[in-house]
Design a protein around this motif. Structure first.
Motif, PDB file in Angstrom:
ATOM      1  N   LEU A   4      -8.439   4.187 -14.608  1.00  0.00           N
ATOM      2  CA  LEU A   4      -8.163   3.826 -13.314  1.00  0.00           C
ATOM      3  C   LEU A   4      -7.318   2.789 -13.012  1.00  0.00           C
ATOM      4  CD1 LEU A   4      -9.407   4.087 -10.396  1.00  0.00           C
ATOM      5  CD2 LEU A   4     -10.829   2.426 -10.968  1.00  0.00           C
ATOM      6  N   GLY A   5      -6.066   2.729 -12.330  1.00  0.00           N
ATOM      7  CA  GLY A   5      -5.122   1.794 -11.873  1.00  0.00           C
ATOM      8  C   GLY A   5      -5.297   1.221 -10.708  1.00  0.00           C
ATOM      9  N   ILE A   6      -5.177  -0.133 -10.880  1.00  0.00           N
ATOM     10  CA  ILE A   6      -5.290  -0.912  -9.509  1.00  0.00           C
ATOM     11  C   ILE A   6      -4.064  -1.680  -9.433  1.00  0.00           C
ATOM     12  CG2 ILE A   6      -6.430  -2.701  -8.244  1.00  0.00           C
ATOM     13  CD1 ILE A   6      -9.114  -1.635  -9.801  1.00  0.00           C
ATOM     14  N   GLU A   7      -3.566  -1.743  -8.151  1.00  0.00           N
ATOM     15  CA  GLU A   7      -2.184  -2.399  -8.004  1.00  0.00           C
ATOM     16  C   GLU A   7      -2.615  -3.184  -6.401  1.00  0.00           C
ATOM     17  OE1 GLU A   7       0.827  -3.629  -8.693  1.00  0.00           O
ATOM     18  OE2 GLU A   7       1.221  -4.176  -6.546  1.00  0.00           O
ATOM     19  N   THR A  13      -1.898  -2.032  -1.394  1.00  0.00           N
ATOM     20  CA  THR A  13      -3.116  -1.682  -2.087  1.00  0.00           C
ATOM     21  C   THR A  13      -2.949  -0.089  -2.676  1.00  0.00           C
ATOM     22  OG1 THR A  13      -4.359  -2.939  -0.653  1.00  0.00           O
ATOM     23  CG2 THR A  13      -5.469  -1.665  -2.089  1.00  0.00           C
ATOM     24  N   GLY A  14      -2.736  -0.017  -4.108  1.00  0.00           N
ATOM     25  CA  GLY A  14      -2.476   1.013  -4.539  1.00  0.00           C
ATOM     26  C   GLY A  14      -3.687   1.392  -5.937  1.00  0.00           C
ATOM     27  N   VAL A  15      -3.943   2.504  -5.872  1.00  0.00           N
ATOM     28  CA  VAL A  15      -5.085   2.950  -6.625  1.00  0.00           C
ATOM     29  C   VAL A  15      -4.778   4.315  -7.383  1.00  0.00           C
ATOM     30  CG1 VAL A  15      -7.591   3.654  -7.122  1.00  0.00           C
ATOM     31  CG2 VAL A  15      -6.995   1.650  -5.551  1.00  0.00           C
ATOM     32  N   TYR A  30      -2.265   2.066   0.320  1.00  0.00           N
ATOM     33  CA  TYR A  30      -2.499   1.575   1.697  1.00  0.00           C
ATOM     34  C   TYR A  30      -1.364   0.562   1.926  1.00  0.00           C
ATOM     35  CZ  TYR A  30      -3.795  -0.190   6.170  1.00  0.00           C
ATOM     36  OH  TYR A  30      -3.920  -0.677   7.543  1.00  0.00           O
ATOM     37  N   SER A  31      -0.595   0.672   2.813  1.00  0.00           N
ATOM     38  CA  SER A  31       0.477  -0.330   3.074  1.00  0.00           C
ATOM     39  C   SER A  31       0.346  -1.325   4.366  1.00  0.00           C
ATOM     40  CB  SER A  31       1.829   0.339   3.457  1.00  0.00           C
ATOM     41  OG  SER A  31       2.850  -0.497   4.019  1.00  0.00           O
ATOM     42  N   GLN A  32       0.451  -2.559   4.068  1.00  0.00           N
ATOM     43  CA  GLN A  32       0.062  -3.783   5.078  1.00  0.00           C
ATOM     44  C   GLN A  32       1.403  -3.859   5.847  1.00  0.00           C
ATOM     45  OE1 GLN A  32      -1.343  -6.908   2.958  1.00  0.00           O
ATOM     46  NE2 GLN A  32      -3.022  -5.779   1.994  1.00  0.00           N
ATOM     47  N   PRO A  57     -12.743   1.336  -0.744  1.00  0.00           N
ATOM     48  CA  PRO A  57     -12.774   2.671  -0.262  1.00  0.00           C
ATOM     49  C   PRO A  57     -11.707   3.678  -0.859  1.00  0.00           C
ATOM     50  CG  PRO A  57     -13.304   0.917   1.408  1.00  0.00           C
ATOM     51  CD  PRO A  57     -12.893   0.274   0.176  1.00  0.00           C
ATOM     52  N   LEU A  58     -10.543   2.672  -1.382  1.00  0.00           N
ATOM     53  CA  LEU A  58      -9.603   3.580  -2.085  1.00  0.00           C
ATOM     54  C   LEU A  58      -9.880   3.933  -3.316  1.00  0.00           C
ATOM     55  CD1 LEU A  58      -6.009   1.723  -1.060  1.00  0.00           C
ATOM     56  CD2 LEU A  58      -6.777   3.947  -0.496  1.00  0.00           C
ATOM     57  N   ILE A  59     -10.474   3.140  -4.097  1.00  0.00           N
ATOM     58  CA  ILE A  59     -11.079   3.646  -5.385  1.00  0.00           C
ATOM     59  C   ILE A  59     -11.978   4.847  -5.287  1.00  0.00           C
ATOM     60  CG2 ILE A  59     -12.419   2.861  -7.329  1.00  0.00           C
ATOM     61  CD1 ILE A  59     -11.451   0.109  -7.010  1.00  0.00           C
TER      62      ILE A  59
END
Length: 342
Positions: A4-7, A13-15, A30-32, A57-59
Motif C-alpha cells: 500500500l503506497g501513501i503520498e 492525497t494519493g493512495v 484527491y487534488s487540493q 476514505p481513499l485507502i
C-alpha cells in the motif's frame, strides 16, 4: 508482495496498491488544487488538514478497487520527504499506525525517487542506466541513474524550480493557480516571433538551471506593456508564449548536454512540468537527433501520486529495507543523491 503506497507530501492525497507479481492493481488521487487556488498557492496548514480528512476514505476506496482487505496488505510505503512537514506527518503517522495494527513492515520513501522511477510503471519502461530530468513545482534536477539508489546529481536549479517559475509567471499574467497548465493554454494563442526571452545559463558550461532572472525579465515586459497601455489579451498571450519557449528551450538544451556528457541514450522526464506538450515535442526532436529515446509516466502519474510511492516502496521493501519500529520519518529537505542502493 502487496504494498500500500501513501503520498501526502504537498497538496495531493494519493493512495495505491502495487503487487510485485501483478503490477499496479489500484490507485486513487484527491487534488487540493481548487482549495488552494483561492489563495494563489499552497497553504500548508490547510493541506495537512485536508490530508487528514481524505486519507482513510481513499485507502478504503483503493482496497475495495483492488478487492483486498487490510489484512491482505503485506507492507506499507509512505512519502517521508521532501515536502511540507505537516503533510508528511499525516501520511507517516497513518502508515505507521496501520502497520503496527496489522503487524506488517512499513517504509518511508523519497518523494523524488518516486517521480524518478514512475516510468517503470509503464508497459514500455526504460532499462538502467538513463538520464532523468525531474521537473516540478519544487524541483528541477538532472540525474544520472545507474540503478535503484544509484543516483548521481548532474545539475539542479540554483533558485526557482521550473514549475515555481510557471506559477509566478501565471500570477503576473493574472492567471489562476496552478500556473503551468494556465500559461501553456494562454501561450497556445501567442505569437512566437514577437519576443525572445533569455535562455538562462545556457551560454556557459554546466548543467545547472536558474529561472529567477527569466521571471524578472517577464515581469519587466509586462510592466512595459502596462505603461504603454498595450497589455491586451494578445499581448498577454505573446508574453506567455515567450516565457514558455524560454523555459522549454532551457530544459531541452540542458537535457541534450546531459545525454552528450554521459553518452547515454535514454532520457526519463518526470514531475508535473513533464506534462507540458511543447516540452515533449522539443525533447522528442532532441532525442531523435541523438539516436536516443525519451520516456514519461502516463499523464496522471506526472504529478504527485500514490502509485509511484507504492512501486518504489515495493522495490526497497523486497530488498529488506524497513523503518525502525515506531520511528516515523518526516524529512522536509532530503537530497536525492543522499539515497543509497539497498
Amino acid at each position: 508482495m502487496r504494498v500500500l503506497g501513501i503520498e501526502t507530501s504537498c497538496d495531493e492525497t494519493g493512495v495505491a496498491v502495487y503487487d510485485t507479481q501483478r503490477g499496479l492493481t489500484a490507485d486513487a488521487l484527491y487534488s487540493q488544487v481548487a482549495m488552494h487556488a483561492e489563495y494563489g498557492g499552497v497553504v500548508p496548514e490547510l493541506a495537512s488538514r485536508d490530508h487528514t480528512r481524505r486519507l482513510l476514505p481513499l485507502i478504503q476506496q483503493v482496497l475495495d478497487e483492488a478487492r483486498l482487505t487490510r489484512s491482505q496488505i503485506d507492507a506499507i510505503a509512505y512519502t517521508a520527504g521532501p515536502g511540507l512537514v505537516g503533510a508528511l506527518m499525516v501520511g507517516a503517522s497513518t502508515a505507521h499506525g496501520m502497520a503496527r495494527a496489522l503487524g506488517i513492515p512499513v517504509l518511508g520513501v523519497h518523494h523524488m525517487e518516486g517521480h524518478l522511477l514512475a516510468p517503470m510503471l509503464e508497459p514500455e519502461s526504460p532499462d538502467f542506466p538513463f538520464v532523468a530530468l525531474l521537473v516540478s513545482g519544487g524541483h528541477t534536477q538532472l540525474v544520472a541513474v545507474e540503478g535503484l539508489g544509484r543516483y548521481r546529481l548532474l545539475g539542479e536549479s540554483v533558485d526557482d524550480a521550473a514549475g515555481e517559475a510557471f506559477d509566478k509567471a501565471a500570477k503576473m499574467l493574472g492567471l489562476d493557480y496552478p500556473g503551468g497548465p494556465q500559461v501553456a493554454k494562454l501561450a497556445a494563442a501567442g505569437d512566437p516571433s514577437r519576443w525572445r526571452f533569455p535562455r538562462p545559463m545556457t551560454d556557459r558550461p554546466g548543467l545547472d538551471f536558474s529561472f529567477s532572472g527569466l521571471k524578472t525579465h517577464t515581469l519587466t515586459a509586462i510592466r512595459q506593456l502596462e505603461a504603454a497601455g498595450a497589455l491586451d489579451d494578445q499581448a498577454r498571450a505573446d508574453v506567455a508564449r515567450a516565457f514558455e519557449e524560454a523555459v522549454v528551450d532551457t530544459l531541452a538544451i540542458k537535457c541534450r548536454r546531459a545525454l552528450d556528457d554521459t553518452g547515454l541514450k535514454r532520457l526519463v522526464v518526470a514531475g508535473g512540468v513533464s506534462a507540458n506538450v511543447r516540452l515533449r515535442e522539443r525533447l522528442a526532436t532532441a532525442c531523435t537527433k541523438r539516436g536516443a529515446r525519451v520516456y514519461y509516466p502516463r499523464g496522471r502519474f506526472c504529478t504527485d501520486n500514490g502509485a509511484m510511492i507504492a512501486y518504489v516502496g515495493a522495490q526497497r521493501l523486497m530488498a529488506g529495507e524497513r523503518d525502525e519500529p515506531g520511528l516515523m520519518q518526516a524529512v522536509p529537505r532530503w537530497p536525492l543523491d543522499s539515497l543509497r542502493e539497498p
